[in-house]
Design a protein around this motif. Structure first.
Motif, PDB file in Angstrom:
ATOM      1  N   CYS A   1      40.696  46.088  40.708  1.00  0.00           N
ATOM      2  CA  CYS A   1      41.520  46.310  39.512  1.00  0.00           C
ATOM      3  C   CYS A   1      40.792  47.296  38.624  1.00  0.00           C
ATOM      4  O   CYS A   1      39.600  47.119  38.329  1.00  0.00           O
ATOM      5  CB  CYS A   1      41.768  44.999  38.768  1.00  0.00           C
ATOM      6  SG  CYS A   1      42.793  45.221  37.295  1.00  0.00           S
ATOM      7  N   LEU A   2      41.491  48.339  38.210  1.00  0.00           N
ATOM      8  CA  LEU A   2      40.908  49.365  37.353  1.00  0.00           C
ATOM      9  C   LEU A   2      41.481  49.311  35.944  1.00  0.00           C
ATOM     10  O   LEU A   2      41.500  50.295  35.213  1.00  0.00           O
ATOM     11  CB  LEU A   2      41.119  50.754  37.968  1.00  0.00           C
ATOM     12  CG  LEU A   2      40.077  51.206  39.012  1.00  0.00           C
ATOM     13  CD1 LEU A   2      39.945  50.234  40.160  1.00  0.00           C
ATOM     14  CD2 LEU A   2      40.392  52.602  39.529  1.00  0.00           C
ATOM     15  N   ALA A   3      41.933  48.119  35.538  1.00  0.00           N
ATOM     16  CA  ALA A   3      42.495  47.937  34.200  1.00  0.00           C
ATOM     17  C   ALA A   3      41.381  47.852  33.165  1.00  0.00           C
ATOM     18  O   ALA A   3      40.230  47.525  33.470  1.00  0.00           O
ATOM     19  CB  ALA A   3      43.343  46.671  34.158  1.00  0.00           C
ATOM     20  N   THR A   4      41.723  48.105  31.911  1.00  0.00           N
ATOM     21  CA  THR A   4      40.768  47.978  30.814  1.00  0.00           C
ATOM     22  C   THR A   4      40.339  46.518  30.664  1.00  0.00           C
ATOM     23  O   THR A   4      41.070  45.589  31.002  1.00  0.00           O
ATOM     24  CB  THR A   4      41.386  48.471  29.500  1.00  0.00           C
ATOM     25  OG1 THR A   4      42.660  47.834  29.322  1.00  0.00           O
ATOM     26  CG2 THR A   4      41.587  49.969  29.510  1.00  0.00           C
ATOM     27  N   LEU A   5      39.150  46.331  30.118  1.00  0.00           N
ATOM     28  CA  LEU A   5      38.559  44.999  30.066  1.00  0.00           C
ATOM     29  C   LEU A   5      39.382  44.032  29.227  1.00  0.00           C
ATOM     30  O   LEU A   5      39.418  42.834  29.528  1.00  0.00           O
ATOM     31  CB  LEU A   5      37.124  45.100  29.523  1.00  0.00           C
ATOM     32  CG  LEU A   5      36.338  43.792  29.407  1.00  0.00           C
ATOM     33  CD1 LEU A   5      36.274  43.059  30.744  1.00  0.00           C
ATOM     34  CD2 LEU A   5      34.942  44.051  28.862  1.00  0.00           C
TER      35      LEU A   5
END
Length: 733
Positions: A542-546
């Motif tokens: 997953c490359l979503a923001t934290l």
């Protein structure tokens, strides 16, 4: 340094005189216990010795025993001690005891007996403490008339001017004190502090550093140096100064708070949260610290704890900033549904935004193209604008005159926008919301479209001013605006089903397929084979923001990893640059029984390299309740399927909207249980590598012919909605 002298200047002889001299020597050397012993021994031999009584009284004051100092100096006066000196010490002791009227009388008596700069300074200090600044300043002037080079008088005069807010005069006085005594630590500190208050921090820092060389144990001074360095954006140095202050005094709440702000300024969210917690340990009801701790926790994905803190901050202090923050982050709260989102944003709009005037700009008589204005702070972010540029490029200029109102210059737009000769570009970066609204009104915009939503919060007041007859929201909103200024929202049936329209203050209009239809017009890596072909095990990613990786997401991903014990997880985002943030996230997984060897954390990179991370990921896992938007489109364009589920709000359905329109609906689960079982099944199935390889080979061709990339169709649908809006406006009374 203050040196005590023989009050009468009498010659030192033998016996009692030796004791007195020994006491004076110890007194001046700072050996106060030895000095006290010498004075008391002398008084045992000679109980009425005026010098011993006076000096013992001075020592008692110096040692923090003001009542004893008053008693001793009164005795000294009765036996012929130096009356002026005795009244001066008595005045200082009485002031410490809070007996200010008697202290003032003592100082006046000392001055009446003998004019001395120190006596005038002490009286001035008393008046300054009482807020009698004019009288204090006059008294310091009296001291300087007696001794123009008296550094202490210049220093205290500076303090009086600073207390009156006359900072330039204060700075001049402190400079004069330093000129006369270059090692006057307090004057050096005062000059640095005043320059910091005047926002002349480049000048302030050297003076504060010189002061600290003389006063290294002054915690407050280290704090003030930190603040000046912080203002200069010298964050590592500021942090070091704050740490030094806290090493000297761990109870300095303001320093913990400032250190938290410094850490937050460089996205060190875990460190910032720790600092704000420490500030609240000292001052539990400090609303600003509650709010900022909430902000740090939000960026760490702890949205519900953040909301609780912000609500406490709104209740206990000025509510404007916490109320605005709540409106921004509430869509990501697990415990806040559609009603809570509407209530939070409506409260913010009602209390903190200009009241909309629906009649401010009336619809003009129309005989040419409809003037459509698009407002964005992100036109220069080509990856982010994928769902926008394709539509803008394809607008029918015979029907629509396009105006772009941008917070970035046209030269910053390197991909996506294909400038049309009839388009008009307006750089509003330097304009306030009111000035930008005036420009939009003067341009005669018929229909104004917000492309920011709550992601660029500072531009929301622009729409509250209603500079166009019709205000529309769409891309990037993921919930109601809560603002009566907005007339319409454009979404799709997946994102906002009809039964949820009651949770929106805007009228909902829908397009077929996904409202996030997109096209990719910038360089991207080629699609790679799934890594499981070579490794034999599945890698999730997953490359979503934290901030989207909340406790419930971590728990679900941990369940997947436990039930697929040979699988691994890659997470990549800008917050992972920080070791502290990585440690925080690894700890969340540890609490779920997943060690760091199973969860690889990667920091930021340029966008092309960022996308290449998908070469190492077999299956992407969506976040919830805030789904991916850009993240989901980028994953599938790189050939990586996204496992998602249809959630309980717009924000929790953006991936479902994209995936169904991309003919990837098989990866959309009904709920979280199916989401977990779908991912586990893929990880444990021997057929998965071949299935993923086939999917990747055909993914871009499949997307290109699917509704999610049919940008011409979405453009025509949106244009029909714009014309519908205009017709409805024309028929409005």
């Amino acid at each position: 340094m203050l040196f005590w002298t023989h009050p009468h200047g009498r010659a030192i002889m033998t016996g009692e005189e030796d004791l007195l001299q020994r006491g004076l020597d110890c007194h001046n050397a700072g050996r106060l216990q030895e000095a006290r012993y010498a004075y008391r021994t002398l008084l045992e031999r000679k109980p009425d010795d005026p010098d011993a009584l006076y000096l013992l009284g001075a020592l008692a004051y110096q040692s923090g025993s003001p009542a004893e100092a008053v008693e001793l100096t009164q005795r000294a006066l009765t036996v012929g001690a130096d009356a002026a000196q005795c009244h001066n010490i008595m005045g200082l002791a009485l002031q410490n005891l809070g007996k200010t009227s008697e202290a003032e009388a003592s100082f006046q008596s000392a001055i009446a007996i003998h004019e001395s700069p120190s006596f005038s300074i002490n009286l001035g200090n008393l008046w300054c403490a009482q807020g009698r600044f004019d009288e204090a300043i006059a008294q310091y002037g009296r001291a300087l008339a007696q001794d123009p080079g008296h550094a202490g008088a210049h220093y205290n005069l500076g303090n009086a001017h600073r207390a009156r807010g006359e900072l330039d005069r204060a700075a001049t006085c402190f400079r004069q004190a330093v000129d006369r005594d270059p090692i006057h630590g307090n004057a050096l500190a005062g000059l640095g502090q005043v320059l910091h208050t005047l926002r002349r921090d480049e000048e302030a820092v050297p003076w504060l550093e010189k002061a600290l060389a003389l006063l290294p144990d002054d915690a407050s001074l280290h704090h003030e140096l930190g603040e000046s360095l912080h203002q200069l954006r010298r964050i590592p140095e500021a942090t070091a100064a704050y740490r030094q202050a806290l090493a000297l005094n761990p109870k300095l709440a303001r320093t913990w708070y400032a250190a938290g702000c410094a850490e937050a300024s460089r996205d060190e969210w875990a460190a910032a949260a720790m600092c704000f917690r420490k500030a609240l340990e000292v001052d539990p009801e400090w609303a600003a610290a509650q709010h900022n701790l909430g902000q740090a926790l939000f960026n760490l994905g702890q949205v519900d704890e953040a909301l609780d803190l912000m609500r406490r901050a709104a209740a206990g202090g000025p509510p404007e900033l916490p109320r605005a923050s709540i409106a921004v982050i509430v869509t990501g709260s697990q415990t806040s549904g559609n009603r809570a989102i509407l209530d939070a944003r409506s409260a913010f709009a009602e209390h903190d935004l200009p009241a909309p005037d629906r009649d401010r700009v009336r619809a003009r008589n129309h005989d040419g193209p409809l003037r459509v204005g698009y407002v964005s702070s992100l036109f220069d972010q080509h990856n982010y604008m994928k769902p926008v540029w394709g539509m803008i490029n394809r607008h029918d200029r015979r029907q629509f005159a396009i105006h772009l109102f941008s917070d970035s210059p046209v030269t910053a737009i390197t991909h996506g926008y294909q400038g049309h000769p009839d388009d008009r570009f307006h750089d509003i970066a330097r304009l306030s919301n009111r000035k930008a609204a005036e420009l939009i009104e003067q341009t005669g915009i018929d229909l104004l479209v917000d492309l920011n939503g709550y992601s660029r919060f500072r531009r929301l007041p622009l729409f509250a001013l209603r500079p166009a007859p019709i205000i529309v929201g769409s891309f990037n909103l993921i919930a109601t605006t809560g603002m009566r200024a907005f007339d319409y929202l454009i979404a799709d049936r997946e994102a906002i089903p009809p039964e949820e329209e009651k949770f929106y203050c805007e009228k909902i209009l829908r397009v077929q397929g996904s409202y996030l239809s997109f096209e990719v017009t910038y360089p991207v890596p080629p699609v790679a084979d799934p890594p499981c072909l070579a490794k034999g095990t599945l890698t999730f990613g997953c490359l979503a923001t934290l901030y989207k990786i909340n406790p419930r997401v971590v728990a679900a991903w941990s369940r997947i990893l436990r039930q697929a014990p040979r699988s691994a997880l890659i997470l990549k985002n800008s917050a992972m640059r920080s070791p502290g943030n990585r440690h925080f996230l690894h700890d969340l997984f540890r609490e779920q029984g997943i060690g760091p060897e199973r969860v690889r954390l990667e920091g930021p990179s340029d966008h092309y390299e960022f996308l290449k991370q998908y070469d190492e990921i077999d299956v992407a896992l969506d976040t919830f309740p805030c789904n991916g938007g850009t993240t989901t489109t980028e994953a599938i364009w790189q050939g990586v399927p996204v496992v998602a589920f249809r959630g309980d709000r717009w924000a929790a359905r953006t991936s479902a909207s994209i995936l169904r329109a991309a003919n990837l609906g098989a990866f959309v689960a009904v709920g979280i249980e199916e989401y977990v079982s779908m991912a586990v099944g893929m990880a444990n199935s021997p057929d998965t590598p071949a299935r993923l390889a086939e999917l990747r080979r055909n993914m871009r061709a499949q997307l290109s012919t699917s509704p999610v990339c049919d940008v011409q169709k979405i453009t025509e649908a949106v244009e029909r909605l714009y014309l519908q809006m205009w017709r409805e406006r024309e028929h409005r009374p």
